[in-house]
Write an enzyme that holds these catalytic residues in place. Structure first.
Site, mmCIF file in Angstrom:
data_model
loop_
_atom_site.group_PDB
_atom_site.id
_atom_site.type_symbol
_atom_site.label_atom_id
_atom_site.label_comp_id
_atom_site.label_asym_id
_atom_site.label_seq_id
_atom_site.Cartn_x
_atom_site.Cartn_y
_atom_site.Cartn_z
ATOM 1 N N THR A 157 71.002 -43.054 -22.778
ATOM 2 C CA THR A 157 71.097 -41.993 -20.972
ATOM 3 C C THR A 157 69.494 -41.167 -20.761
ATOM 4 O OG1 THR A 157 72.362 -39.560 -21.789
ATOM 5 C CG2 THR A 157 73.318 -42.385 -20.488
ATOM 6 N N LYS A 183 73.502 -41.172 -29.642
ATOM 7 C CA LYS A 183 72.704 -40.839 -28.702
ATOM 8 C C LYS A 183 72.733 -39.319 -28.412
ATOM 9 C CE LYS A 183 73.658 -40.524 -24.805
ATOM 10 N NZ LYS A 183 73.894 -39.867 -24.098
ATOM 11 N N THR A 194 79.099 -35.125 -31.659
ATOM 12 C CA THR A 194 78.479 -34.689 -30.677
ATOM 13 C C THR A 194 77.435 -35.765 -29.480
ATOM 14 O OG1 THR A 194 75.403 -35.636 -31.057
ATOM 15 C CG2 THR A 194 76.943 -36.453 -31.852
ATOM 16 N N GLU A 280 67.107 -32.535 -23.601
ATOM 17 C CA GLU A 280 66.500 -32.692 -22.205
ATOM 18 C C GLU A 280 64.966 -31.749 -21.315
ATOM 19 O OE1 GLU A 280 70.050 -34.741 -19.999
ATOM 20 O OE2 GLU A 280 70.033 -33.029 -19.436
ATOM 21 N N ASN A 402 68.452 -32.798 -14.779
ATOM 22 C CA ASN A 402 69.742 -32.366 -14.499
ATOM 23 C C ASN A 402 69.515 -32.012 -13.018
ATOM 24 O OD1 ASN A 402 71.145 -32.876 -17.220
ATOM 25 N ND2 ASN A 402 69.468 -30.976 -17.480
ATOM 26 N N THR A 407 69.790 -39.483 -9.974
ATOM 27 C CA THR A 407 69.144 -40.383 -8.562
ATOM 28 C C THR A 407 68.093 -40.918 -10.118
ATOM 29 O OG1 THR A 407 68.670 -38.246 -7.998
ATOM 30 C CG2 THR A 407 70.193 -39.443 -6.790
#
Length: 407
Positions: A157, A183, A194, A280, A402, A407
């Site tokens: 993702t 992932k 996870t 992230e 985030n 979008t």
């Protein structure tokens, strides 16, 4: 075959398709705008299966289906995964769609429906676009999509890189392989799993021993990572063992059990650290080791607590040796700690000595904090237990990613 301490050989380019009798593939089915979003792992023969799953009460529909399938039948031929849409918080319709996804995949693979596991990851609260799921399932057997790297990419993702590895170990004079693909980048603070992890092996091991091994290893690897403190609705680790290498059955009594366990642990730990490193917006991988604890649980809670602290994470991003934040985090997660027994090292530098700030060269330490890997070690008492946790810093980019995730 090399002879390392644990007598296993690491194949960095390996993945879940590396063990004998496994293949994987992936494609763009239409759940995302452009990137691959639909993938599969297939075993030539029924494989003994084990799994661990999120404890989030909003457990996603595909996890419910897969958990029940593995618990009842204990064998699988395939795992089918989509990214882009999590099929979580979608009610009865989402559950029915998960069943349809499993059924359609089984039909295309020509295997019993109870031998297919499914998994989804992506936006929560959105129904699966079933036309895309049907299309993806219809391509599972097409030669053009049979590439393990396609699978490694299809399950991602917000990840910036694929995460995979394989390890070879000698069992009964034969080479057994353990592979893994995972992932995970955000919404990671696992309990029992996870984000998504898939491990495979061509070893002969029954589901009972596989389940016990997986649970033990997960507690020391996937459950010891954190990115942002959120436990996902879709967290899961599945393991398949198809027995394609004909050794004596692996049990704790087998002479090579510890070698197999060490190799299994290597795969899980590599994947877990790769997830933590790819948090992230992360700029640093953070490794925390806590020792001197009265129990392993306290050691683990404290280690994970240190790297879960947003104040610690932001200080690390800012390369600020604010050691008071480290002491505070220990106290938050181990309230019975005796401060005068606490010693902390940051990047190898003693920064807290018997609970008090130590003398150190702040400019030198700040420079070391500019490295991509940060090591923190804390002694929290006179106990004999220790544990490691893995995480990352918290940067401006985490908010950016985030704030616009959908979008």
């Amino acid at each position: 075959m090399n002879t390392t301490q644990h007598a296993y050989k690491v194949i960095e380019a390996g993945d879940a398709a590396s063990p004998k009798g496994f293949s994987s593939g992936g494609m763009h089915a239409g759940l995302k705008k452009k990137k691959r979003d639909f993938g599969w792992i297939v075993s030539e023969v029924p494989a003994n299966a084990a799994g661990v799953y999120t404890v989030n009460p909003f457990k996603a529909a595909p996890l419910k289906v897969t958990e029940q399938t593995v618990k009842i039948h204990q064998t699988l031929r395939a795992i089918v995964v989509n990214s882009g849409v999590a099929n979580s918080c979608t009610g009865p319709k989402g559950y029915r769609d998960a069943l349809v996804m499993r059924s359609k995949a089984a039909q295309e693979l020509e295997v019993p429906v109870n031998e297919v596991a499914i998994a989804s990851t992506g936006v929560i609260g959105t129904l699966l676009p079933m036309d895309a799921i049907y299309y993806g399932c219809s391509k599972i057997k097409e030669a053009a999509y049979q590439n393990s790297q396609y699978f490694n990419e299809a399950i991602l993702t917000t990840d910036t890189t694929a995460k995979h590895i394989a390890v070879e170990v000698e069992i009964d004079h034969q080479i057994v392989t353990i592979g893994g693909t995972a992932k995970g980048s955000g919404m990671i603070h696992p309990n029992m799993a996870t984000m998504l992890g898939f491990m495979t092996t061509d070893a002969v091991i029954d589901s009972k021993h596989l389940q016990r091994l997986l649970k033990e290893v997960v507690d020391d690897t996937f459950n010891m990572i954190t990115v942002d403190g959120d436990t996902s609705t879709n967290d899961m680790v599945l393991v398949l063992a198809n027995g394609k290498v004909s050794t004596n059955p692996l049990t704790p009594e087998h002479p090579a059990w510890n070698q197999f366990k060490a190799a299994f642990l290597k795969v899980a730990k590599h994947l877990a650290i790769a997830i933590a490193k790819d948090g992230e917006g992360a700029t640093k991988l953070v490794k925390v080791k806590v020792n001197g604890a009265p129990t392993k649980t306290i050691a683990g809670q404290t280690a994970k607590g240190i790297i879960s602290s947003n104040l610690v994470k932001t200080a690390l991003f800012g390369e600020d040796p604010n050691v008071g934040r480290l002491s505070s985090a220990i106290g938050n997660f181990y309230p019975n700690v005796r401060p005068n027994e606490v010693n902390i090292w940051l990047c190898g530098t003693l920064v807290v000595n018997n609970g008090l700030p130590a003398d150190f060269n702040e400019s030198d330490l700040k420079a070391q904090m500019g490295n991509s890997i940060i090591d923190i070690t804390a002694t929290i008492g006179k106990g004999k237990y220790e544990q490691e946790a893995f995480g990352c810093d918290l940067s401006y980019d985490y908010v950016r990613i985030n704030a616009s995730y959908r979008t």
